[in-house]
Design a protein around this motif. Structure first.
Motif, PDB file in Angstrom:
ATOM      1  N   ARG A  16      -3.122  -6.196 -12.434  1.00 46.12           N
ATOM      2  CA  ARG A  16      -3.733  -7.517 -12.274  1.00 46.12           C
ATOM      3  C   ARG A  16      -3.825  -7.868 -10.791  1.00 46.12           C
ATOM      4  O   ARG A  16      -2.989  -7.455  -9.985  1.00 46.12           O
ATOM      5  CB  ARG A  16      -2.897  -8.575 -12.999  1.00 46.12           C
ATOM      6  CG  ARG A  16      -2.597  -8.250 -14.458  1.00 46.12           C
ATOM      7  CD  ARG A  16      -3.804  -8.421 -15.350  1.00 46.12           C
ATOM      8  NE  ARG A  16      -3.467  -8.193 -16.753  1.00 46.12           N
ATOM      9  CZ  ARG A  16      -3.064  -9.146 -17.583  1.00 46.12           C
ATOM     10  NH1 ARG A  16      -2.927 -10.389 -17.149  1.00 46.12           N
ATOM     11  NH2 ARG A  16      -2.786  -8.861 -18.842  1.00 46.12           N
ATOM     12  N   ALA A  17      -4.815  -8.656 -10.448  1.00 44.30           N
ATOM     13  CA  ALA A  17      -5.016  -9.042  -9.051  1.00 44.30           C
ATOM     14  C   ALA A  17      -3.796  -9.790  -8.516  1.00 44.30           C
ATOM     15  O   ALA A  17      -3.144 -10.553  -9.237  1.00 44.30           O
ATOM     16  CB  ALA A  17      -6.256  -9.918  -8.934  1.00 44.30           C
ATOM     17  N   PHE A  18      -3.490  -9.553  -7.250  1.00 40.87           N
ATOM     18  CA  PHE A  18      -2.386 -10.254  -6.612  1.00 40.87           C
ATOM     19  C   PHE A  18      -2.760 -11.717  -6.366  1.00 40.87           C
ATOM     20  O   PHE A  18      -3.942 -12.052  -6.213  1.00 40.87           O
ATOM     21  CB  PHE A  18      -2.049  -9.612  -5.259  1.00 40.87           C
ATOM     22  CG  PHE A  18      -1.343  -8.292  -5.361  1.00 40.87           C
ATOM     23  CD1 PHE A  18      -0.528  -7.991  -6.435  1.00 40.87           C
ATOM     24  CD2 PHE A  18      -1.476  -7.354  -4.351  1.00 40.87           C
ATOM     25  CE1 PHE A  18       0.130  -6.778  -6.516  1.00 40.87           C
ATOM     26  CE2 PHE A  18      -0.826  -6.138  -4.414  1.00 40.87           C
ATOM     27  CZ  PHE A  18      -0.016  -5.845  -5.503  1.00 40.87           C
ATOM     28  N   PRO A  19      -1.766 -12.595  -6.281  1.00 39.28           N
ATOM     29  CA  PRO A  19      -2.059 -13.978  -5.884  1.00 39.28           C
ATOM     30  C   PRO A  19      -2.533 -14.019  -4.430  1.00 39.28           C
ATOM     31  O   PRO A  19      -2.320 -13.077  -3.663  1.00 39.28           O
ATOM     32  CB  PRO A  19      -0.707 -14.686  -6.056  1.00 39.28           C
ATOM     33  CG  PRO A  19       0.307 -13.599  -5.952  1.00 39.28           C
ATOM     34  CD  PRO A  19      -0.328 -12.383  -6.543  1.00 39.28           C
ATOM     35  N   ARG A  20      -3.161 -15.113  -4.059  1.00 43.33           N
ATOM     36  CA  ARG A  20      -3.701 -15.222  -2.700  1.00 43.33           C
ATOM     37  C   ARG A  20      -2.593 -15.132  -1.652  1.00 43.33           C
ATOM     38  O   ARG A  20      -2.736 -14.460  -0.630  1.00 43.33           O
ATOM     39  CB  ARG A  20      -4.453 -16.545  -2.551  1.00 43.33           C
ATOM     40  CG  ARG A  20      -5.113 -16.731  -1.182  1.00 43.33           C
ATOM     41  CD  ARG A  20      -5.808 -18.072  -1.107  1.00 43.33           C
ATOM     42  NE  ARG A  20      -4.852 -19.165  -1.285  1.00 43.33           N
ATOM     43  CZ  ARG A  20      -5.191 -20.447  -1.333  1.00 43.33           C
ATOM     44  NH1 ARG A  20      -6.467 -20.789  -1.255  1.00 43.33           N
ATOM     45  NH2 ARG A  20      -4.266 -21.375  -1.487  1.00 43.33           N
ATOM     46  N   ASP A  21      -1.477 -15.814  -1.900  1.00 43.27           N
ATOM     47  CA  ASP A  21      -0.347 -15.788  -0.971  1.00 43.27           C
ATOM     48  C   ASP A  21       0.670 -14.745  -1.419  1.00 43.27           C
ATOM     49  O   ASP A  21       0.934 -14.595  -2.623  1.00 43.27           O
ATOM     50  CB  ASP A  21       0.332 -17.164  -0.909  1.00 43.27           C
ATOM     51  CG  ASP A  21      -0.603 -18.250  -0.409  1.00 43.27           C
ATOM     52  OD1 ASP A  21      -1.422 -17.947   0.481  1.00 43.27           O
ATOM     53  OD2 ASP A  21      -0.529 -19.381  -0.925  1.00 43.27           O
ATOM     54  N   PHE A  22       1.254 -14.041  -0.456  1.00 40.67           N
ATOM     55  CA  PHE A  22       2.290 -13.062  -0.773  1.00 40.67           C
ATOM     56  C   PHE A  22       3.446 -13.795  -1.461  1.00 40.67           C
ATOM     57  O   PHE A  22       4.038 -14.726  -0.903  1.00 40.67           O
ATOM     58  CB  PHE A  22       2.785 -12.382   0.501  1.00 40.67           C
ATOM     59  CG  PHE A  22       3.727 -11.239   0.247  1.00 40.67           C
ATOM     60  CD1 PHE A  22       3.254  -9.944   0.120  1.00 40.67           C
ATOM     61  CD2 PHE A  22       5.092 -11.468   0.119  1.00 40.67           C
ATOM     62  CE1 PHE A  22       4.120  -8.891  -0.124  1.00 40.67           C
ATOM     63  CE2 PHE A  22       5.969 -10.421  -0.124  1.00 40.67           C
ATOM     64  CZ  PHE A  22       5.481  -9.129  -0.246  1.00 40.67           C
ATOM     65  N   THR A  23       3.774 -13.377  -2.686  1.00 44.56           N
ATOM     66  CA  THR A  23       4.726 -14.124  -3.513  1.00 44.56           C
ATOM     67  C   THR A  23       5.753 -13.185  -4.123  1.00 44.56           C
ATOM     68  O   THR A  23       5.405 -12.131  -4.661  1.00 44.56           O
ATOM     69  CB  THR A  23       3.991 -14.873  -4.651  1.00 44.56           C
ATOM     70  OG1 THR A  23       2.979 -15.713  -4.082  1.00 44.56           O
ATOM     71  CG2 THR A  23       4.958 -15.721  -5.462  1.00 44.56           C
ATOM     72  N   LEU A  24       7.013 -13.593  -4.048  1.00 39.80           N
ATOM     73  CA  LEU A  24       8.110 -12.846  -4.659  1.00 39.80           C
ATOM     74  C   LEU A  24       8.637 -13.610  -5.866  1.00 39.80           C
ATOM     75  O   LEU A  24       8.817 -14.834  -5.808  1.00 39.80           O
ATOM     76  CB  LEU A  24       9.248 -12.642  -3.657  1.00 39.80           C
ATOM     77  CG  LEU A  24       8.929 -11.820  -2.404  1.00 39.80           C
ATOM     78  CD1 LEU A  24      10.126 -11.823  -1.461  1.00 39.80           C
ATOM     79  CD2 LEU A  24       8.547 -10.393  -2.771  1.00 39.80           C
ATOM     80  N   LEU A  25       8.890 -12.891  -6.937  1.00 38.29           N
ATOM     81  CA  LEU A  25       9.476 -13.474  -8.147  1.00 38.29           C
ATOM     82  C   LEU A  25      10.911 -12.998  -8.279  1.00 38.29           C
ATOM     83  O   LEU A  25      11.192 -11.802  -8.150  1.00 38.29           O
ATOM     84  CB  LEU A  25       8.669 -13.058  -9.384  1.00 38.29           C
ATOM     85  CG  LEU A  25       9.262 -13.434 -10.750  1.00 38.29           C
ATOM     86  CD1 LEU A  25       9.281 -14.946 -10.943  1.00 38.29           C
ATOM     87  CD2 LEU A  25       8.474 -12.765 -11.885  1.00 38.29           C
ATOM     88  N   CYS A  78       2.997 -13.072  -9.088  1.00 36.88           N
ATOM     89  CA  CYS A  78       3.771 -12.545  -7.961  1.00 36.88           C
ATOM     90  C   CYS A  78       3.115 -11.291  -7.396  1.00 36.88           C
ATOM     91  O   CYS A  78       2.332 -10.614  -8.063  1.00 36.88           O
ATOM     92  CB  CYS A  78       5.212 -12.248  -8.376  1.00 36.88           C
ATOM     93  SG  CYS A  78       5.432 -10.750  -9.351  1.00 36.88           S
ATOM     94  N   THR A  79       3.467 -11.006  -6.142  1.00 31.38           N
ATOM     95  CA  THR A  79       3.060  -9.756  -5.506  1.00 31.38           C
ATOM     96  C   THR A  79       4.096  -8.675  -5.759  1.00 31.38           C
ATOM     97  O   THR A  79       3.769  -7.499  -5.903  1.00 31.38           O
ATOM     98  CB  THR A  79       2.903  -9.962  -3.988  1.00 31.38           C
ATOM     99  OG1 THR A  79       2.125 -11.139  -3.739  1.00 31.38           O
ATOM    100  CG2 THR A  79       2.234  -8.762  -3.339  1.00 31.38           C
ATOM    101  N   ALA A  80       5.361  -9.092  -5.812  1.00 29.57           N
ATOM    102  CA  ALA A  80       6.454  -8.145  -6.045  1.00 29.57           C
ATOM    103  C   ALA A  80       7.600  -8.870  -6.742  1.00 29.57           C
ATOM    104  O   ALA A  80       7.727 -10.097  -6.659  1.00 29.57           O
ATOM    105  CB  ALA A  80       6.937  -7.532  -4.734  1.00 29.57           C
ATOM    106  N   LEU A  81       8.417  -8.089  -7.418  1.00 28.29           N
ATOM    107  CA  LEU A  81       9.588  -8.618  -8.118  1.00 28.29           C
ATOM    108  C   LEU A  81      10.842  -8.296  -7.325  1.00 28.29           C
ATOM    109  O   LEU A  81      11.041  -7.153  -6.895  1.00 28.29           O
ATOM    110  CB  LEU A  81       9.689  -7.999  -9.515  1.00 28.29           C
ATOM    111  CG  LEU A  81      10.967  -8.315 -10.309  1.00 28.29           C
ATOM    112  CD1 LEU A  81      10.973  -9.773 -10.768  1.00 28.29           C
ATOM    113  CD2 LEU A  81      11.102  -7.374 -11.513  1.00 28.29           C
ATOM    114  N   LEU A  82      11.692  -9.298  -7.145  1.00 28.44           N
ATOM    115  CA  LEU A  82      13.028  -9.080  -6.590  1.00 28.44           C
ATOM    116  C   LEU A  82      14.000  -8.953  -7.751  1.00 28.44           C
ATOM    117  O   LEU A  82      14.083  -9.853  -8.595  1.00 28.44           O
ATOM    118  CB  LEU A  82      13.462 -10.266  -5.726  1.00 28.44           C
ATOM    119  CG  LEU A  82      12.833 -10.467  -4.359  1.00 28.44           C
ATOM    120  CD1 LEU A  82      13.421 -11.719  -3.720  1.00 28.44           C
ATOM    121  CD2 LEU A  82      13.074  -9.261  -3.467  1.00 28.44           C
ATOM    122  N   GLU A  83      14.714  -7.859  -7.814  1.00 26.73           N
ATOM    123  CA  GLU A  83      15.756  -7.731  -8.837  1.00 26.73           C
ATOM    124  C   GLU A  83      17.016  -7.198  -8.169  1.00 26.73           C
ATOM    125  O   GLU A  83      17.078  -6.030  -7.796  1.00 26.73           O
ATOM    126  CB  GLU A  83      15.331  -6.814  -9.982  1.00 26.73           C
ATOM    127  CG  GLU A  83      16.389  -6.776 -11.071  1.00 26.73           C
ATOM    128  CD  GLU A  83      15.907  -6.136 -12.355  1.00 26.73           C
ATOM    129  OE1 GLU A  83      16.439  -5.076 -12.707  1.00 26.73           O
ATOM    130  OE2 GLU A  83      15.002  -6.693 -12.994  1.00 26.73           O
TER     131      GLU A  83
END
Length: 360
Positions: A144-153, A213-218
């Motif tokens: 899926r397309a990334f959000p406009r702003d770099f976002t971490l979940l 999100c652009t990437a997941l923090l786990e």
């Protein structure tokens, strides 16, 4: 094949519910506990071929008694370890004894990955690695397309935030005001001073949340199934943190996470390698079929042979563990009762307010 599910009820995203959905999609008949079940458990056991058990904390011996009855009826039984199950078994001797007793009854022990299996080995439980069947993980999923702003979940359940690496995430949020953060599950008041943090108290649609999100923090501090990480990679998201999975950008400190995030910000590309790995090894249909094949192999000798072995094992267990017949609740763990030297075990018991068990 008919499979019945019992144990902890953790809501629609529980691993038991996900397995039931995936196995049903693979053609199995599935059923679960009903509050108004009119039939006896012994009669119910004749209506399914296999029993899928999940639980974290033993509150009484009723679950063990039901497993014993299912085995004596010739059902194949599997206990799936996930989430905080291993830590609870480390913290609570009765829970550990119930887990070992199930193994002695011939219950197959399944772990989602090698890390969980190794932790169980240290508790004296031998488990086979059987990846979870998560309907949100599919080889057919498209990035899926990334959000406009770099976002971490980051998922941080409020009660267990420190076990999920809350302190490290807090430090990263303070370090990186230019990065947008989505925090799932925590108390919104904790982030009131941060304009770049949005708190989601619940996520009914996991896939939609991941697309934000652009990437997941786990950065969990305990071994688990890492289902959210697998779901993220299925959508082409990178995973940064401690997840014991291939194609994860490994980091276990705020400094390491910040470096990995900065590197990804310079080139926020789809994580195609991770997606291909998940498609090959964790597609829900493949995993569900693998589970059904294993259960079928357990049934091959016939229910009569399984019942004989189950009866013999049940008789041995009754002699070795007469408490199985007790109707008294099992006292829950307390910080004072913890004997483990593992600081995470004490942190778990101190973090969770466990209500007293109800008499079975």
């Amino acid at each position: 094949m008919r499979i019945h599910f019992i144990g902890d009820d953790s809501g629609c995203d529980s691993i038991a519910v996900q397995h039931a959905c995936a196995m049903a999609d693979a053609g199995a008949g599935v059923s679960a506990e009903s509050a108004d079940e009119p039939r006896s458990w012994r009669a119910r056991c004749r209506e399914f071929d296999a029993l899928h058990v999940t639980f974290s904390l033993a509150r009484d011996y009723s679950l063990l008694r039901r497993v014993r009855t299912a085995r004596s009826a010739g059902a194949a039984v599997v206990r799936y370890w996930a989430g905080l199950d291993v830590l609870w078994a480390s913290a609570h001797p009765p829970t550990r004894r119930v887990g070992r007793a199930m193994a002695e009854l011939g219950v197959a022990q399944w772990a989602p990955n090698e890390a969980v299996a190794a932790a169980l080995e240290r508790l004296g439980v031998r488990a086979d690695v059987v990846p979870p069947a998560d309907p949100h993980v599919s080889a057919d999923a498209e990035p899926r397309a990334f959000p406009r702003d770099f976002t971490l979940l980051a998922r941080l359940p409020a009660e267990l935030r420190e076990l999920y690496g809350g302190g490290i995430v807090d430090e990263l949020i303070a370090r990186m005001p230019g990065v947008r953060f989505l925090v799932l599950g925590d108390d919104p008041r904790r982030y009131a001073k941060y304009a770049h943090v949005e708190v989601l108290t619940a996520a009914d649609d996991v896939l939609r949340t991941l697309t934000r999100c652009t990437a997941l923090l786990e950065v969990k501090r305990f071994p688990s199934a890492h289902r959210l990480a697998l779901e993220a990679m299925s959508l082409g998201r990178h995973v940064i943190g401690t997840a014991a999975l291939p194609h994860v950008r490994r980091a276990d400190s705020a400094e390491g996470l910040a470096a990995a995030v900065s590197l990804l910000r310079r080139d926020p590309h789809f994580h195609l390698e991770g997606r291909e790995y998940v498609a090959r090894h964790h597609d829900a249909r493949l995993c569900a079929r693998a589970m059904l094949d294993r259960l079928q192999q357990m049934l091959d000798p016939g229910r009569g042979a399984l019942a004989m072995r189950g009866n013999a094992a049940g008789a041995r267990l009754a002699l070795a563990m007469p408490s199985i017949f007790s109707r008294r609740p099992i006292p829950p763990p307390t910080p004072e009762s913890v004997q483990s030297a593992d600081p995470l075990v004490r942190l778990l018991v101190e973090s969770v307010d466990v209500p007293a068990a109800v008499t079975a």
